[in-house]
Design a protein around this motif. Structure first.
Motif, PDB file in Angstrom:
ATOM      1  N   ILE A 186      11.098  -1.702   7.077  1.00 52.04           N
ATOM      2  CA  ILE A 186      10.698  -0.297   7.112  1.00 52.04           C
ATOM      3  C   ILE A 186      10.376   0.027   8.568  1.00 52.04           C
ATOM      4  O   ILE A 186       9.476  -0.570   9.157  1.00 52.04           O
ATOM      5  N   CYS A 214       4.688   4.631   4.380  1.00 51.24           N
ATOM      6  CA  CYS A 214       4.873   3.173   4.312  1.00 51.24           C
ATOM      7  C   CYS A 214       4.224   2.596   3.063  1.00 51.24           C
ATOM      8  O   CYS A 214       4.791   1.723   2.395  1.00 51.24           O
ATOM      9  N   LEU A 239       6.423   3.291  -0.008  1.00 48.30           N
ATOM     10  CA  LEU A 239       7.600   2.421  -0.047  1.00 48.30           C
ATOM     11  C   LEU A 239       7.227   1.005  -0.452  1.00 48.30           C
ATOM     12  O   LEU A 239       7.953   0.347  -1.214  1.00 48.30           O
ATOM     13  N   TYR A 252      10.971  -2.841  -1.668  1.00 47.30           N
ATOM     14  CA  TYR A 252      10.277  -2.851  -0.376  1.00 47.30           C
ATOM     15  C   TYR A 252       8.917  -3.558  -0.434  1.00 47.30           C
ATOM     16  O   TYR A 252       8.155  -3.522   0.523  1.00 47.30           O
TER      17      TYR A 252
END
Length: 360
Positions: A30, A45, A48, A54
């Motif tokens: 990321i 972030c 995700l 992720y």
């Protein structure tokens, strides 16, 4: 429900040497910018990292275009908005997207930040992952809207410099989530300007707050909505006017849901009263306000009842078991459900009568 943060935090800045790992090719990356961090990319972030693909991703903080090009997804940096390539920046001059422009069925027109962009594209799957609800569940869609409107949109607006209102503020609010994230950056005169520890703390903080808010909306707010929705379905059984809701249990926060459901169900006759028991087993009749943020009521209890109590009120109204009517006329009490309902009915009947002098 206990939410679990998925935080095997792997983050490195390009100012630090990177350790070569055997499984590096299989670890997703990321990308976001280094230096001073803000709430929007921290929240993006976090979102995700809650998705399976992720969950173990490396967060690469850099502005090096060549390094960002190697990342599987990039947020808040790079000057590109291209969902097909998983590029989610909002700083380019050509960007003016909001929820409504990308999803016309949604009403919000606040310019999106990286948090809103990621939420728009991944939010339903994120919530399905965290709640174990199905993506096509109507309740999930309600949660999706609520969390944007009451959590993410604020982050979008603050990051894009959009004021909450016109004119000068009466006082400063310095404790928003965005403000607390900003406070975790190094101070201007600190010897160390390294932002990695602060970014980690911010990621943990925004994650915990989002999960706490999600837990509240799923375990408390949604059940309250279900109670109000059921009362809507049964309102004509309570009174033929359809203007009285009955809750069998007190304490349910109903106002927000009532206004939302009236709009969604396209109710012809707005609700005027709600009935519910109090902690002593007696009953309350409460007027529905004209709006969420006003003390005006759609139909207050009769003026002559206000401030009168007990037997005097029962004698005046002709209704047994009366306890009180507030001087403001917005709420009253009766010993029984039937008595409280009769107080509402008499008020509706009085409002339907033409003026005594026959004038309009």
């Amino acid at each position: 429900t206990k939410w679990v943060l998925i935080f095997p935090y792997k983050c490195f800045s390009r100012s630090e040497p990177k350790k070569i790992r055997i499984d590096e090719m299989t670890i997703k990356k990321i990308g976001t910018h280094n230096g001073t961090f803000h709430c929007d990319e921290v929240l993006a972030c976090f979102f995700l990292r809650q998705l399976p693909e992720y969950a173990e991703a490396e967060i690469v903080r850099t502005r090096d275009a060549a390094v960002l090009a190697e990342c599987d997804i990039v947020v808040d940096v790079g000057g590109e908005f291209d969902p097909k390539r998983h590029r989610y920046d909002h700083h380019q001059r050509t960007f003016a997207e909001n929820f409504h422009s990308l999803c016309p069925e949604k009403p919000w027109v606040t310019k999106l930040s990286s948090a809103g962009l990621v939420y728009l594209h991944f939010g339903r799957r994120l919530l399905a992952q965290l709640t174990q609800m199905k993506e096509d569940d109507r309740q999930l869609d309600v949660l999706f809207d609520k969390l944007y409107e009451n959590f993410v949109e604020e982050v979008d607006a603050v990051d894009n410099g959009i004021s909450q209102f016109d004119g000068e503020a009466r006082y400063a609010v310095s404790s928003t989530l965005s403000a607390r994230v900003a406070h975790l950056n190094p101070r201007w005169n600190s010897k160390s300007q390294d932002t990695e520890d602060g970014f980690k703390k911010a990621l943990k903080m925004v994650g915990e707050e989002f999960l706490d808010r999600l837990d509240f909306y799923k375990s408390s707010w949604l059940p309250a909505r279900a109670v109000v929705e059921q009362a809507f379905k049964e309102r004509n059984q309570v009174d033929p006017s359809g203007e009285v809701l009955l809750f069998s249990q007190g304490g349910c926060p109903w106002k927000e849901h009532l206004f939302a459901l009236e709009k969604e169900l396209d109710v012809e006759s707005p609700i005027k009263f709600v009935l519910y028991p109090d902690l002593n087993g007696q009953w309350r009749v409460q007027c529905v306000p004209a709006g969420l943020n006003t003390f005006q009521n759609r139909l207050p209890l009769p003026e002559e009842w206000r401030g009168v109590r007990d037997e005097a009120l029962s004698e005046l109204s002709g209704i047994k078991g009366c306890i009180f009517v507030h001087a403001g006329g917005f709420i009253g009490g009766n010993k029984t459900q039937e008595g409280a309902l009769e107080m509402a009915r008499r008020t509706l009947q009085a409002a339907a009568q033409p003026p005594a002098n026959g004038s309009s």
